[in-house]
Design an enzyme around this catalytic site. Structure first.
Site, PDB file in Angstrom:
ATOM      1  N   HIS A  89       3.705  -6.117   3.186  1.00 35.43           N
ATOM      2  CA  HIS A  89       3.440  -6.544   1.815  1.00 35.43           C
ATOM      3  C   HIS A  89       4.740  -7.143   1.273  1.00 35.43           C
ATOM      4  CE1 HIS A  89       2.779  -5.975  -2.533  1.00 35.43           C
ATOM      5  NE2 HIS A  89       1.495  -5.867  -2.258  1.00 35.43           N
ATOM      6  N   ASP A 147       6.582   2.336   4.442  1.00 37.79           N
ATOM      7  CA  ASP A 147       5.800   1.977   3.258  1.00 37.79           C
ATOM      8  C   ASP A 147       4.454   2.684   3.380  1.00 37.79           C
ATOM      9  OD1 ASP A 147       4.177   0.885   1.355  1.00 37.79           O
ATOM     10  OD2 ASP A 147       4.680  -1.212   1.801  1.00 37.79           O
ATOM     11  N   LYS A 193      -2.553   4.011  -6.625  1.00 34.75           N
ATOM     12  CA  LYS A 193      -3.443   3.751  -5.490  1.00 34.75           C
ATOM     13  C   LYS A 193      -4.040   5.039  -4.947  1.00 34.75           C
ATOM     14  CE  LYS A 193      -0.844  -0.283  -3.860  1.00 34.75           C
ATOM     15  NZ  LYS A 193      -1.663  -1.434  -4.188  1.00 34.75           N
TER      16      LYS A 193
HETATM   17  N1  PMP Z   1       3.030  -1.953   0.011  1.00 37.49           N
HETATM   18  C1  PMP Z   1       1.741  -2.074   0.314  1.00 37.49           C
HETATM   19  C2  PMP Z   1       1.298  -1.910   1.734  1.00 37.49           C
HETATM   20  C3  PMP Z   1       0.828  -2.323  -0.716  1.00 37.49           C
HETATM   21  O1  PMP Z   1      -0.475  -2.450  -0.429  1.00 37.49           O
HETATM   22  C4  PMP Z   1       1.283  -2.451  -2.038  1.00 37.49           C
HETATM   23  C5  PMP Z   1       0.334  -2.733  -3.188  1.00 37.49           C
HETATM   24  N2  PMP Z   1      -0.648  -3.671  -2.931  1.00 37.49           N
HETATM   25  C6  PMP Z   1       2.644  -2.308  -2.273  1.00 37.49           C
HETATM   26  C7  PMP Z   1       3.496  -2.064  -1.235  1.00 37.49           C
HETATM   27  C8  PMP Z   1       3.214  -2.421  -3.656  1.00 37.49           C
HETATM   28  O2  PMP Z   1       2.720  -1.413  -4.463  1.00 37.49           O
HETATM   29  P1  PMP Z   1       3.000  -1.443  -6.045  1.00 37.49           P
HETATM   30  O3  PMP Z   1       2.484  -2.761  -6.515  1.00 37.49           O
HETATM   31  O4  PMP Z   1       2.230  -0.286  -6.557  1.00 37.49           O
HETATM   32  O5  PMP Z   1       4.455  -1.309  -6.208  1.00 37.49           O
END
Ligand code: PMP
Length: 436
Positions: free
Chosen positions: A149, A226, A252
């Site tokens: 991500h 992560d 999440k």
């Molecule tokens: N890592 C992964 C694998 C994610 O799916 C996400 C959110 N889509 C994030 C990091 C970032 O999370 P946040 O936007 O809650 O900081």
């Protein structure tokens, strides 16, 4: 990890381990309708999850009964706020098998990763020798994967730009897995940190963290995992994981927005300088300079998001009561069913592993002749919420030669009826755009 022993055949409608109807009753939002009275089919928990009443009640309880700034003030409310905040820290720690002094509250996963990345570059200029242990500089390397991500990619690109270090990455195989054939050369004596997702938000792939940790240990590199898409969906024990950092987001995992977690091995956290500085993270302050508290307070500057932390405590209690092994099994059954249903639709291609082996419940797909945004639009008209786009993982869509995908993600309230609605909706999109 996904066990092959309990793997359902794709397309099979095996009994679900969670009582979907009872769980749905806990989520007020699921009783609303969308788009002219249609049942809300929420298949976007991977972006953010819905919240059960227990979490909403916990936040309301805090504001109505306790509200005060924790770790400050001598009055009763401040004392109780500190108690509620620290109790939630203990609950979150227990959820991942960690002592509470290794749990740092952040705003989200993104901030937790930035905290580590900035601490590593701040280490290079720290005046305290004990904070220089993990300093990153010229000649050092940071390793990520092509599956990350953006939250676990851009902070490392930026760290390299600030310090002169080099970013390297592990590539992907055609079936959506990490290509570990060059692990031993990409992770080498120059590697200071490996940052890898445990579960891909776009492909659903569950990565072999133990293999990566084993190689990192051989060369003395740190490992950041992560867990934004794994901690909400499978049992996690940081001792078994073997990494140095694990990061995840409350929103999440049925919790509130505005709260995330950095877990760090205590001795590693203790050797890091702060990222944000200010109130509540200091030991002694003089005009000439200041000293800092030990972890986790060193990394929690300012009045924290206390109600959200309390809400996250309620979310982990809710998930623990369901049983994370059941949550994992539930999603695996739904994923197997969804992969089978999608495979029956001509023109639909799943981007990611085709079966449930080492795979979580993010199902990304393309529909021949229909742009993902149009698929999303038709689904939305039917009351089905999915995510479309590059899912903040642009290198992944580029790797698989598609402009974007449509992604369905599942959680504890998802049932087979939701997956059926998705499959029917895709057929409706094909009919609407005349591709069948
Ligand atoms: N890592 C992964 C694998 C994610 O799916 C996400 C959110 N889509 C994030 C990091 C970032 O999370 P946040 O936007 O809650 O900081």
């Amino acid at each position: 990890m996904t066990s092959t022993a309990s793997r359902p055949a794709t397309g099979a409608r095996t009994p679900l381990p969670l009582d979907v109807e009872a769980i749905r009753a806990d989520f007020p939002i699921l009783s609303r309708t969308v788009r002219d009275g249609k049942r809300l089919v929420y298949l976007d928990s991977g972006a953010t999850s819905q919240k059960p009443r227990q979490v909403l009640d916990a936040e309301r309880w805090f504001y109505e009964n306790v509200n005060a700034a924790p770790h400050r003030g001598a009055h009763q409310l401040a004392e109780e706020a500190t108690g509620a905040y620290e109790e939630a820290r203990a609950k979150v720690g227990a959820f991942i098998g960690a002592p509470e002094n290794e749990v740092v509250f952040t705003r989200n996963t993104t901030e937790a990763i930035n905290l580590v990345a900035y601490a590593l570059s701040n280490a290079a200029t720290a005046k305290e020798p004990e904070f220089r242990t993990h300093a990153v500089g010229q000649g050092d390397e940071i390793v990520v994967t092509e599956m990350e991500h953006h939250a676990n990619l851009i902070p490392w690109q930026q760290l390299c730009e600030r310090t002169g270090a080099t970013l390297r990455w592990l590539g992907l195989t055609d079936d959506g897995r990490l290509d570990l054939s060059d692990l031993a050369t990409v992770v080498n004596e120059r590697t200071r940190l490996v940052a890898v997702t445990q579960q891909s938000n776009i492909l659903g792939t569950i990565n072999p963290i133990e293999q990566i940790v084993a190689r990192a240990r051989e060369v003395g590199a740190l490992v950041l995992v992560d867990g934004a898409q794994s901690v909400p969906h499978q049992p996690i024990d940081v001792a078994a994981l073997g990494a140095d950092f694990l990061v995840f987001s409350g929103h999440k995992m049925l919790g509130p927005t505005g709260v995330g977690v950095l877990w760090g091995r205590y001795e590693v956290l203790d050797a890091l300088p702060p990222f944000l500085t200010g109130g509540s993270m200091i030991e002694v302050v003089r005009m000439e300079g200041s000293t800092f508290m030990p972890p986790p307070q060193r990394f929690e500057a300012g009045v924290p998001m206390t109600a959200q932390v309390v809400g996250l405590g309620a979310a982990v209690e809710y998930l623990t009561a369901l049983g994370m092994d059941k949550v994992e099994e539930h999603e695996r059954a739904l994923t197997g069913y969804a992969l089978g249903k999608l495979a029956e639709i001509p023109g639909v291609t799943v981007i990611g592993p085709p079966d449930t082996v080492a795979r979580g419940g993010a199902v990304s797909f393309t529909v021949e002749g229909v742009h993902p945004h149009d698929v999303g639009q038709v689904l939305d008209d039917l009351g089905i919420a999915v995510r479309v786009g590059h899912h903040c993982a642009w290198p992944v869509v580029r790797r698989y030669g598609v402009p974007a995908t449509t992604r369905a993600t599942f959680y504890v309230h998802t049932g087979y009826d939701d997956v059926d609605a998705l499959a029917d909706g895709i057929r409706a999109a094909q009919k609407f755009f005349g591709t069948v």
